[in-house]
Design a protein around this motif. Structure first.
Motif, short mmCIF file in Angstrom:
data_model
loop_
_atom_site.label_atom_id
_atom_site.label_comp_id
_atom_site.label_asym_id
_atom_site.label_seq_id
_atom_site.Cartn_x
_atom_site.Cartn_y
_atom_site.Cartn_z
N ASP A 78 0.87 -1.17 0.10
CA ASP A 78 0.07 0.20 -0.01
C ASP A 78 1.00 1.35 -0.02
O ASP A 78 1.41 1.68 0.94
N PHE A 79 0.71 2.05 -1.17
CA PHE A 79 1.71 3.16 -1.11
C PHE A 79 1.04 4.45 -0.69
O PHE A 79 1.33 5.38 -1.17
N GLY A 80 -0.02 4.35 -0.09
CA GLY A 80 -1.04 5.38 0.34
C GLY A 80 -1.87 6.10 -0.38
O GLY A 80 -2.17 5.16 -1.43
N SER A 81 -2.30 7.26 -0.42
CA SER A 81 -3.39 7.59 -1.20
C SER A 81 -2.89 9.28 -1.08
O SER A 81 -2.37 10.11 -0.32
N THR A 82 -3.58 9.90 -2.13
CA THR A 82 -3.43 11.29 -2.38
C THR A 82 -4.43 11.96 -1.38
O THR A 82 -5.28 11.40 -0.73
N VAL A 88 -2.72 5.73 -4.25
CA VAL A 88 -1.34 5.96 -4.97
C VAL A 88 -1.42 4.77 -6.09
O VAL A 88 -0.72 4.70 -6.98
N ASN A 89 -1.74 3.50 -5.46
CA ASN A 89 -1.55 2.43 -6.20
C ASN A 89 -2.28 2.39 -7.57
O ASN A 89 -1.85 1.95 -8.66
N ASP A 90 -3.33 3.20 -7.68
CA ASP A 90 -4.27 3.63 -8.73
C ASP A 90 -3.23 4.16 -10.08
O ASP A 90 -3.41 3.97 -11.06
N LEU A 91 -2.64 5.31 -9.33
CA LEU A 91 -2.03 6.08 -10.37
C LEU A 91 -0.65 5.32 -10.83
O LEU A 91 -0.57 5.45 -12.00
N ILE A 92 -0.29 4.43 -10.08
CA ILE A 92 1.12 3.90 -10.42
C ILE A 92 0.54 2.84 -11.78
O ILE A 92 1.28 2.58 -12.81
N THR A 93 -0.70 2.15 -11.38
CA THR A 93 -1.15 1.15 -12.24
C THR A 93 -1.57 1.70 -13.55
O THR A 93 -1.22 1.32 -14.57
N GLN A 94 -2.10 3.13 -13.57
CA GLN A 94 -2.52 3.93 -14.74
C GLN A 94 -1.25 4.33 -15.61
O GLN A 94 -1.28 4.16 -16.72
N ARG A 95 -0.23 4.95 -14.79
CA ARG A 95 0.80 5.43 -15.55
C ARG A 95 2.06 4.55 -15.81
O ARG A 95 3.08 5.06 -16.54
N LEU A 96 2.37 3.54 -15.01
CA LEU A 96 3.39 2.64 -15.43
C LEU A 96 3.57 2.40 -16.69
O LEU A 96 4.52 2.05 -17.21
N PRO A 97 2.66 1.53 -17.43
CA PRO A 97 2.87 1.25 -18.75
C PRO A 97 3.36 2.21 -19.61
O PRO A 97 4.39 1.87 -20.58
N VAL A 98 3.27 3.46 -19.68
CA VAL A 98 3.94 4.69 -20.61
C VAL A 98 5.31 4.48 -20.00
O VAL A 98 6.10 4.52 -21.20
N THR A 99 5.66 4.65 -18.69
CA THR A 99 6.84 4.70 -18.45
C THR A 99 7.61 3.42 -18.71
O THR A 99 8.91 3.67 -19.30
N ALA A 100 7.25 2.40 -18.46
CA ALA A 100 7.67 1.00 -18.98
C ALA A 100 8.06 0.80 -20.35
O ALA A 100 8.98 0.48 -21.00
N MET A 101 7.11 1.43 -21.32
CA MET A 101 7.10 1.37 -22.78
C MET A 101 8.57 2.33 -23.17
O MET A 101 9.17 1.98 -24.08
N LEU A 102 8.35 3.50 -22.60
CA LEU A 102 9.37 4.50 -22.75
C LEU A 102 10.83 3.75 -22.51
O LEU A 102 11.85 3.95 -23.14
N ALA A 103 10.70 3.33 -21.40
CA ALA A 103 12.26 2.80 -20.83
C ALA A 103 12.70 1.51 -21.71
O ALA A 103 13.74 1.30 -22.19
N THR A 274 2.96 11.92 -0.61
CA THR A 274 2.83 10.53 -0.51
C THR A 274 2.95 9.85 -1.90
O THR A 274 3.37 8.88 -2.19
N VAL A 275 2.39 10.48 -2.90
CA VAL A 275 2.73 10.23 -4.34
C VAL A 275 4.13 10.24 -4.75
O VAL A 275 4.48 9.25 -5.37
N VAL A 276 4.57 11.26 -4.25
CA VAL A 276 6.44 11.27 -4.83
C VAL A 276 7.00 10.26 -4.03
O VAL A 276 7.83 9.57 -5.03
N VAL A 277 6.79 9.92 -2.82
CA VAL A 277 7.35 8.87 -2.03
C VAL A 277 6.92 7.54 -2.59
O VAL A 277 7.92 6.60 -2.64
#
Length: 308
Positions: A78-82, A88-103, A274-277
Motif C-alpha cells: 500500500d503506497f498510501g493515497s492522495t 497511489v496504487n491506482d496512479l501507478i497502475t495507470q501510468r506505469l505502462p507509459v514509463t515502462a514502454m518509454l524505458a 505521498t505520491v512522490v514517495v
C-alpha cells in the motif's frame, strides 16, 4: 546460487529503507501546508483541517509517519493515497505502462546503437567512422537532455513532421523522440566503453592464439573479443536501465507523456508528498531488482565468475 540471491536480497533491504527515508525526509521538509494547498482559495474550517491532518498522519512525528508508511508498503503493498482520496496504487497502475514502454524503447535503441557503433569504431580504428563516433559521442554526452529533447522536437517533429512531439496517442511513434532523447547520452557512453574494451580484448593473447589457429575473424571477434568486452557494458546498461525510470521525469515533462515521471513532477508542484514517495519507492525497488539481474548475467558472460 540460491544462497547468493537470498543474501543479495537481504542486502537490498537497507538500501530501500535508507533511500525511502531520505526521500520521505525531503518531502517532509518541503515548506507549506499541503492541506492548505489542497483547499486553494476556498475557505476551510479548522475542524475540517484538523480532521484531514489526522487522517493523513500529518500531526504525527516524522519517524512515526515514516514507520506507518513503510509498514504499509512492505505489509500490504500500500503506497498510501492522495489528499483527494485516490490510492497511489491506482496512479501507478495507470501510468506505469507509459514509463515502462518509454524505458523499453530507450533500452533497445541505446543497446543496439551503442554496441554496434562501439564495435565498428574498434574494428575501423583511426579511420573516418571511428573519428565520427568519437566526435558524435562526445557531443551527445556534453549536451543536456533538455536541449537534445527540444532540438529533436524542432527538427523531426515541427520542421520535418516525421514524429509526434507530445502525448502518447500515436502508439510506438509517440515514443521515438522521447526515447532518442533519453538514449542520447547513454548511447555515447556505451559506444566509447565498448570500443575501448574491444580494442583491449583484440590485443590479448587468447585472441592472437585463436587467430593464429586459423579461426575466422568474425568468430574471433564475436566469441572471444566481444563476449569479454561486454561485461563492463552489461554493468553500465543495467545501471542505466534502472536509472531510466528516474530520468523519465524530465523527458516525460518535455514530451507531455502521461507516465510516472510526469506524475512525480506534478505531485511535487501540488505538494502531494505521498505520491512522490510512493513512486520513488517503486523506482528504488526496480533499481535493486535490475542490479541483481545484472549480477547474475556476469556468470553467463564469464564462466570464471561463480556464486557461492
Amino acid at each position: 546460487m540460491t544462497r547468493y540471491i537470498i543474501r543479495r536480497l537481504l542486502q537490498f533491504v537497507p538500501v530501500i529503507l535508507i533511500s525511502t527515508l531520505i526521500v520521505y525526509a525531503l518531502v517532509f521538509a518541503m515548506p507549506g501546508d499541503p492541506i492548505r494547498a489542497l483547499a486553494g482559495d476556498r475557505p476551510m474550517s479548522d475542524a475540517v483541517r484538523e480532521t484531514l491532518r489526522e487522517q493523513y498522519n500529518l500531526d504525527d512525528p516524522f519517524f512515526v509517519q515514516y514507520f506507518k508508511y513503510i509498514w504499509g508498503v512492505f505489509s500490504a503493498a500500500d503506497f498510501g493515497s492522495t489528499f483527494n482520496g485516490r490510492p497511489v496504487n491506482d496512479l501507478i497502475t495507470q501510468r506505469l505502462p507509459v514509463t515502462a514502454m518509454l524505458a523499453l524503447v530507450t533500452f533497445v535503441m541505446q543497446t543496439i546503437m551503442g554496441i554496434v557503433a562501439g564495435v565498428l569504431a574498434a574494428l575501423y580504428r583511426d579511420r573516418f567512422f571511428d573519428r565520427f563516433v568519437q566526435v558524435s559521442t562526445v557531443t551527445m554526452v556534453a549536451l543536456p537532455t533538455l536541449v537534445i529533447g527540444f532540438v529533436l522536437q524542432l527538427v523531426f517533429g515541427l520542421n520535418l513532421g516525421l514524429f509526434p512531439i507530445a502525448g502518447a496517442n500515436d502508439g510506438l511513434m509517440s515514443y521515438i523522440l522521447p526515447a532518442l532523447t533519453m538514449a542520447s547520452v547513454s548511447t555515447g557512453i556505451l559506444a566509447r566503453l565498448v570500443r575501448g574494451e574491444l580494442l583491449d580484448s583484440l590485443k590479448s593473447d587468447y585472441v592472437r592464439t585463436a587467430t593464429a589457429k586459423g579461426m575466422k575473424r568474425t568468430r574471433v571477434i564475436g566469441r572471444h573479443g566481444l563476449r569479454n568486452s561486454l561485461i563492463p557494458a552489461v554493468t553500465f546498461i543495467g545501471a542505466d536501465l534502472a536509472s531510466m525510470l528516474g530520468g523519465s521525469i524530465i523527458v516525460e515533462t518535455i514530451f507531455n507523456l502521461p507516465g510516472l515521471g510526469q506524475q512525480v513532477f506534478a505531485s511535487i508542484q501540488g505538494q502531494e508528498g505521498t505520491v512522490v514517495v510512493g513512486i520513488v519507492t517503486l523506482f528504488v525497488i526496480f533499481f535493486v531488482v535490475i542490479n541483481l539481474i545484472v549480477d547474475l548475467l556476469y556468470g553467463l558472460l564469464d564462466p570464471r565468475i561463480r556464486y557461492e
